[in-house]
Design an enzyme around this catalytic site. Structure first.
Site, PDB file in Angstrom:
ATOM      1  N   HIS A  55       5.414   1.991  -2.557  1.00  0.00           N
ATOM      2  CA  HIS A  55       5.180   1.134  -1.403  1.00  0.00           C
ATOM      3  C   HIS A  55       6.456   0.956  -0.576  1.00  0.00           C
ATOM      4  O   HIS A  55       7.576   1.119  -1.079  1.00  0.00           O
ATOM      5  CB  HIS A  55       4.646  -0.218  -1.859  1.00  0.00           C
ATOM      6  CG  HIS A  55       3.230  -0.153  -2.384  1.00  0.00           C
ATOM      7  ND1 HIS A  55       2.452  -1.265  -2.588  1.00  0.00           N
ATOM      8  CD2 HIS A  55       2.460   0.924  -2.716  1.00  0.00           C
ATOM      9  CE1 HIS A  55       1.260  -0.882  -3.030  1.00  0.00           C
ATOM     10  NE2 HIS A  55       1.244   0.433  -3.133  1.00  0.00           N
ATOM     11  N   GLU A  60       7.952  -1.627   0.585  1.00  0.00           N
ATOM     12  CA  GLU A  60       8.884  -2.679   0.157  1.00  0.00           C
ATOM     13  C   GLU A  60       9.742  -2.205  -1.011  1.00  0.00           C
ATOM     14  O   GLU A  60      10.946  -2.473  -1.071  1.00  0.00           O
ATOM     15  CB  GLU A  60       8.122  -3.945  -0.267  1.00  0.00           C
ATOM     16  CG  GLU A  60       7.177  -4.497   0.796  1.00  0.00           C
ATOM     17  CD  GLU A  60       5.758  -3.953   0.687  1.00  0.00           C
ATOM     18  OE1 GLU A  60       5.578  -2.736   0.532  1.00  0.00           O
ATOM     19  OE2 GLU A  60       4.822  -4.754   0.768  1.00  0.00           O
ATOM     20  N   CYS A 102       2.044  -6.397  -2.092  1.00  0.00           N
ATOM     21  CA  CYS A 102       1.162  -6.457  -3.272  1.00  0.00           C
ATOM     22  C   CYS A 102       1.908  -7.189  -4.402  1.00  0.00           C
ATOM     23  O   CYS A 102       3.089  -7.520  -4.287  1.00  0.00           O
ATOM     24  CB  CYS A 102       0.772  -5.042  -3.705  1.00  0.00           C
ATOM     25  SG  CYS A 102       2.113  -4.146  -4.495  1.00  0.00           S
ATOM     26  N   CYS A 110       5.111  -5.130  -5.706  1.00  0.00           N
ATOM     27  CA  CYS A 110       6.277  -5.231  -4.821  1.00  0.00           C
ATOM     28  C   CYS A 110       6.818  -6.652  -4.796  1.00  0.00           C
ATOM     29  O   CYS A 110       8.030  -6.863  -4.643  1.00  0.00           O
ATOM     30  CB  CYS A 110       5.912  -4.779  -3.406  1.00  0.00           C
ATOM     31  SG  CYS A 110       5.618  -3.014  -3.308  1.00  0.00           S
TER      32      CYS A 110
HETATM   33  N1  LIG Z   1       2.287  -4.113   1.145  1.00  0.00           N
HETATM   34  C1  LIG Z   1       1.921  -2.818   1.045  1.00  0.00           C
HETATM   35  C2  LIG Z   1       0.608  -2.474   0.833  1.00  0.00           C
HETATM   36  C3  LIG Z   1       0.277  -1.144   0.753  1.00  0.00           C
HETATM   37  N2  LIG Z   1       1.233  -0.203   0.889  1.00  0.00           N
HETATM   38  C4  LIG Z   1       0.857   1.197   0.893  1.00  0.00           C
HETATM   39  C5  LIG Z   1       0.193   1.804  -0.282  1.00  0.00           C
HETATM   40  C6  LIG Z   1      -0.712   2.856   0.323  1.00  0.00           C
HETATM   41  O1  LIG Z   1       0.043   4.030   0.652  1.00  0.00           O
HETATM   42  C7  LIG Z   1      -1.162   2.193   1.588  1.00  0.00           C
HETATM   43  C8  LIG Z   1      -2.432   1.387   1.417  1.00  0.00           C
HETATM   44  O2  LIG Z   1      -3.507   2.293   1.457  1.00  0.00           O
HETATM   45  P1  LIG Z   1      -5.000   1.824   1.762  1.00  0.00           P
HETATM   46  O3  LIG Z   1      -5.549   1.243   0.507  1.00  0.00           O
HETATM   47  O4  LIG Z   1      -4.951   0.820   2.893  1.00  0.00           O
HETATM   48  O5  LIG Z   1      -5.688   3.100   2.172  1.00  0.00           O
HETATM   49  O6  LIG Z   1      -0.110   1.326   1.938  1.00  0.00           O
HETATM   50  C9  LIG Z   1       2.533  -0.566   1.106  1.00  0.00           C
HETATM   51  O7  LIG Z   1       3.422   0.303   1.255  1.00  0.00           O
HETATM   52  N3  LIG Z   1       2.855  -1.867   1.181  1.00  0.00           N
HETATM   53 ZN   LIG Z   2       3.372  -2.971  -3.081  1.00  0.00          ZN
END
Ligand SMILES: Nc1ccn([C@H]2C[C@H](O)[C@@H](COP(=O)(O)O)O2)c(=O)n1
Ligand SMILES: [Zn+2]
Length: 166
Positions: free
Chosen positions: A81, A83, A107, A110
């Site tokens: 992710h 973060e 999440c 993170c």
């Molecule tokens: N705070 C976050 C939440 C999600 N991500 C990333 C992880 C995945 O690459 C994407 C989420 O995918 P989705 O389920 O919306 O198709 O975003 C993050 O970096 N930071």
């Molecule tokens: Zn995360």
């Protein structure tokens, strides 16, 4: 002769760091959700940036970007992710009192990293996964740890960048 006044429409610190987070997200190869993060110090210096992507050495041509299907055939077990990458890319491991600007609310995984790093405040743009257990757990931990979070309130809707000169 009248004094020349300073420019009025310069970016605020919040706009600047969130814009860097959003620009970083443009590096993401995730076809569905691109997330960027920017860590700013108490002195308003950028100390780390990141975006969501697969780990170093794990080819984007080998791993899936699927959202659905058997767990191992989706992106979820593999993607780092934004973060996490911003914290790992930071110039120091001690981020005490820093702020993290991120396009999407962190999440739970993170959030653990953010708390342990010493970051004191999260500024986020979207909370589109607020109903998930991951985000509920994240907020529970942040509240317990005394890490504050607030939604970014933009004063402008967009910022244009131009590569063309003159
Ligand atoms: N705070 C976050 C939440 C999600 N991500 C990333 C992880 C995945 O690459 C994407 C989420 O995918 P989705 O389920 O919306 O198709 O975003 C993050 O970096 N930071
Ligand atoms: Zn995360």
């Amino acid at each position: 002769m009248k004094d020349t006044k300073k420019r009025q429409d310069y970016l605020s610190w919040d706009e600047y760091f969130m814009a860097v987070a959003l620009l970083s997200a443009e590096r993401s190869k995730d076809p569905n959700t691109q997330v960027g993060a920017c860590i700013a110090s108490r002195q308003n210096k950028i100390v780390g940036v990141g975006y969501n992507g697969f780990p170093i050495g794990c080819s984007d041509d080998e791993l899936p970007w699927n959202r659905q299907g058997a767990f191992l055939t989706t992106k979820y077990p593999y993607v780092c992710h934004a973060e996490l990458n911003a914290v790992l890319n930071a110039i120091s491991t001690d981020l005490t009192g820093c702020r993290i600007y991120v396009g999407l609310f962190p999440c739970n995984e993170c959030t653990k990293v953010i708390i342990q790093s010493g970051i004191g405040e999260i500024i986020y743009l979207s909370d589109k996964y607020h109903e998930t257990d991951q985000v509920k757990a994240a907020k529970r931990m942040l509240d317990l740890a005394g890490v504050s979070y607030r939604r970014f309130t933009p004063q402008r809707l967009d910022i244009a960048l131009h590569f063309a000169v003159d």
